[in-house]
Design a protein around this motif. Structure first.
Motif, short mmCIF file in Angstrom:
data_model
loop_
_atom_site.label_atom_id
_atom_site.label_comp_id
_atom_site.label_asym_id
_atom_site.label_seq_id
_atom_site.Cartn_x
_atom_site.Cartn_y
_atom_site.Cartn_z
N PHE A 38 14.41 21.62 44.33
CA PHE A 38 13.25 20.76 44.22
C PHE A 38 12.75 20.67 42.78
O PHE A 38 12.43 19.58 42.28
N ALA A 39 12.68 21.82 42.11
CA ALA A 39 12.15 21.82 40.74
C ALA A 39 13.04 21.03 39.79
O ALA A 39 12.55 20.29 38.92
N SER A 40 14.34 21.15 39.95
CA SER A 40 15.25 20.42 39.05
C SER A 40 15.18 18.93 39.29
O SER A 40 15.30 18.12 38.36
N ILE A 41 14.99 18.53 40.54
CA ILE A 41 14.88 17.10 40.85
C ILE A 41 13.69 16.48 40.12
O ILE A 41 13.79 15.43 39.48
N PHE A 42 12.55 17.14 40.20
CA PHE A 42 11.34 16.55 39.63
C PHE A 42 11.21 16.77 38.13
O PHE A 42 10.48 16.04 37.46
N ALA A 43 11.94 17.72 37.60
CA ALA A 43 11.89 17.94 36.15
C ALA A 43 12.41 16.74 35.38
O ALA A 43 11.97 16.46 34.26
N LEU A 44 13.35 16.00 35.97
CA LEU A 44 13.96 14.87 35.28
C LEU A 44 12.93 13.83 34.85
O LEU A 44 13.01 13.25 33.77
N THR A 45 11.96 13.58 35.72
CA THR A 45 10.94 12.58 35.41
C THR A 45 9.62 13.20 35.00
O THR A 45 8.85 12.59 34.26
N GLN A 46 9.34 14.43 35.45
CA GLN A 46 8.02 14.97 35.24
C GLN A 46 7.80 15.50 33.83
O GLN A 46 6.68 15.48 33.32
N VAL A 47 8.84 15.98 33.17
CA VAL A 47 8.66 16.49 31.81
C VAL A 47 8.19 15.38 30.87
O VAL A 47 7.18 15.56 30.16
N PRO A 48 8.86 14.21 30.82
CA PRO A 48 8.32 13.15 29.95
C PRO A 48 6.96 12.65 30.40
O PRO A 48 6.12 12.28 29.57
N LEU A 49 6.70 12.64 31.71
CA LEU A 49 5.37 12.23 32.18
C LEU A 49 4.30 13.21 31.73
O LEU A 49 3.19 12.80 31.37
N ALA A 50 4.60 14.49 31.74
CA ALA A 50 3.62 15.50 31.31
C ALA A 50 3.29 15.33 29.84
O ALA A 50 2.13 15.43 29.43
N ILE A 51 4.30 15.07 29.02
CA ILE A 51 4.06 14.85 27.60
C ILE A 51 3.20 13.61 27.40
O ILE A 51 2.24 13.61 26.61
N SER A 52 3.52 12.54 28.13
CA SER A 52 2.74 11.30 28.02
C SER A 52 1.30 11.53 28.46
O SER A 52 0.37 11.01 27.83
N GLU A 53 1.11 12.29 29.54
CA GLU A 53 -0.25 12.56 29.99
C GLU A 53 -1.03 13.35 28.96
O GLU A 53 -2.23 13.10 28.74
N GLY A 54 -0.38 14.32 28.33
CA GLY A 54 -1.06 15.08 27.29
C GLY A 54 -1.52 14.20 26.14
O GLY A 54 -2.66 14.32 25.67
N LEU A 55 -0.66 13.28 25.71
CA LEU A 55 -1.02 12.38 24.61
C LEU A 55 -2.16 11.44 25.02
O LEU A 55 -3.09 11.21 24.24
N LEU A 56 -2.09 10.91 26.25
CA LEU A 56 -3.15 10.01 26.71
C LEU A 56 -4.48 10.75 26.83
O LEU A 56 -5.54 10.21 26.48
N THR A 57 -4.44 11.99 27.28
CA THR A 57 -5.66 12.77 27.41
C THR A 57 -6.29 13.02 26.05
O THR A 57 -7.52 12.99 25.91
N VAL A 58 -5.48 13.25 25.04
CA VAL A 58 -6.00 13.42 23.68
C VAL A 58 -6.67 12.13 23.21
O VAL A 58 -7.74 12.16 22.58
N LEU A 59 -6.08 10.97 23.52
CA LEU A 59 -6.68 9.70 23.13
C LEU A 59 -8.04 9.51 23.80
O LEU A 59 -9.01 9.07 23.16
N VAL A 60 -8.12 9.84 25.08
CA VAL A 60 -9.40 9.74 25.78
C VAL A 60 -10.41 10.72 25.19
O VAL A 60 -11.59 10.40 25.05
N TRP A 61 -9.94 11.91 24.85
CA TRP A 61 -10.83 12.90 24.23
C TRP A 61 -11.37 12.39 22.90
O TRP A 61 -12.55 12.58 22.60
N ASN A 62 -10.52 11.75 22.11
CA ASN A 62 -10.98 11.18 20.84
C ASN A 62 -12.06 10.13 21.08
O ASN A 62 -13.05 10.06 20.34
N TRP A 63 -11.86 9.32 22.11
CA TRP A 63 -12.87 8.31 22.44
C TRP A 63 -14.19 8.98 22.86
O TRP A 63 -15.27 8.56 22.43
N LEU A 64 -14.09 10.02 23.68
CA LEU A 64 -15.30 10.72 24.10
C LEU A 64 -16.00 11.37 22.91
O LEU A 64 -17.23 11.41 22.85
N SER A 65 -15.22 11.90 21.98
CA SER A 65 -15.81 12.53 20.80
C SER A 65 -16.61 11.52 19.99
O SER A 65 -17.61 11.88 19.37
N ASN A 66 -16.17 10.26 19.98
CA ASN A 66 -16.85 9.23 19.20
C ASN A 66 -18.05 8.64 19.94
O ASN A 66 -19.09 8.36 19.33
#
Length: 260
Positions: free
Chosen positions: A216-244
């Motif tokens: 199960f873990a290997s199946i979802f790692a294929l798509t979830q690793v890039p999604l996790a990185i993308s989510e981290g970047l998007l969350t930083v962008l939202v945080w920057n907006w909140l900071s402003n």
């Protein structure tokens, strides 16, 4: 007087335009994505009854404590209600973005890292569970019998990891790095826990639980690793907006830090 009114109107519109955008996106997903989803939220009826009941029992105490935490937050700082709504909407929108994975399943971001950093994991146990409930009822994403299992992985364990990872890394003074890692690792942790849940419910004939978890873990790692990185970047962008535009709310939460 008219100038003051116009100034206040512009300030409100400028400051909270992101909340309007989140609301519009939420309505869009409710209307357009109401279709069955074989997704990681575990789908309705997929878990054996004993495991579905077990995860409900495990998740309910966190939900009860989360209600107390939300009551405290809204009583002590009622001006934070709008920010709570943003955290819930952010989770709803991101976790509704499904992409095909392997063997007929889907992967998606979780969106719980932001709320966990802002309000702590107990508050997110309620917000995340409500998001999962609405998605099960409105989008056929997840299910009611599996709500306890999905809430435990996405609304409980993920936010706990995000909160404590943020607290650990923020000691270095790198706040944006802390936000990025909190959001991305919480996303990955959710899928690791879900893989454990599925492995416990469906152990492999050869190799048992560990072999099933690896599958199960290997199946979802294929798509979830890039999604996790993308989510981290998007969350930083939202945080920057909140900071402003939400600095007063972040100051109330004692979350504004200076980068070193």
């Amino acid at each position: 007087m008219s100038r003051i009114i116009l100034h206040l109107k512009y300030k409100i519109q400028h400051k909270y335009r992101w909340f309007l955008a989140i609301g519009i996106l939420s309505c869009y997903f409710i209307v357009t994505l109401a279709q069955p989803a074989y997704a990681m939220h575990i789908m309705e009826g997929f878990l054996p009854p004993q495991w579905a009941i077990f995860w409900w029992i495990v998740a309910l105490p966190f939900f009860a404590l989360g209600l107390r935490r939300l009551h405290y937050i809204t009583t002590e700082n009622p001006e934070l209600k709008l920010l709570l709504g943003l955290a819930g909407a952010f989770t709803f929108v991101l976790s509704a973005l499904k992409i095909p994975s392997v063997t007929g399943s889907c992967s998606h971001p979780t969106g719980t890292g932001l709320g966990a950093v802002l309000f702590g994991p107990l508050a997110m146990s309620v917000l995340g569970t409500l998001v999962l409930l609405f998605q099960a009822l409105l989008l056929a994403h997840g299910g009611l019998t599996t709500l306890g299992a999905n809430a435990f992985s996405m609304a409980i364990v993920g936010p706990i990891v995000a909160y404590w990872l943020y607290r650990l890394i923020i000691q270095t003074g790198k706040q944006r790095l802390a936000i990025f890692l909190a959001a991305s690792i919480a996303d990955l942790t959710t899928y690791v826990v879900t893989s454990v849940q599925l492995a416990l419910a469906f152990p492999a004939a050869t190799g048992g639980v560990m072999a099933s978890f690896g599958k199960f873990a290997s199946i979802f790692a294929l798509t979830q690793v890039p999604l996790a990185i993308s989510e981290g970047l998007l969350t930083v962008l939202v945080w920057n907006w909140l900071s402003n535009y939400g600095s007063q709310e972040l100051e109330a939460l004692q979350l504004i830090k200076q980068e070193r």
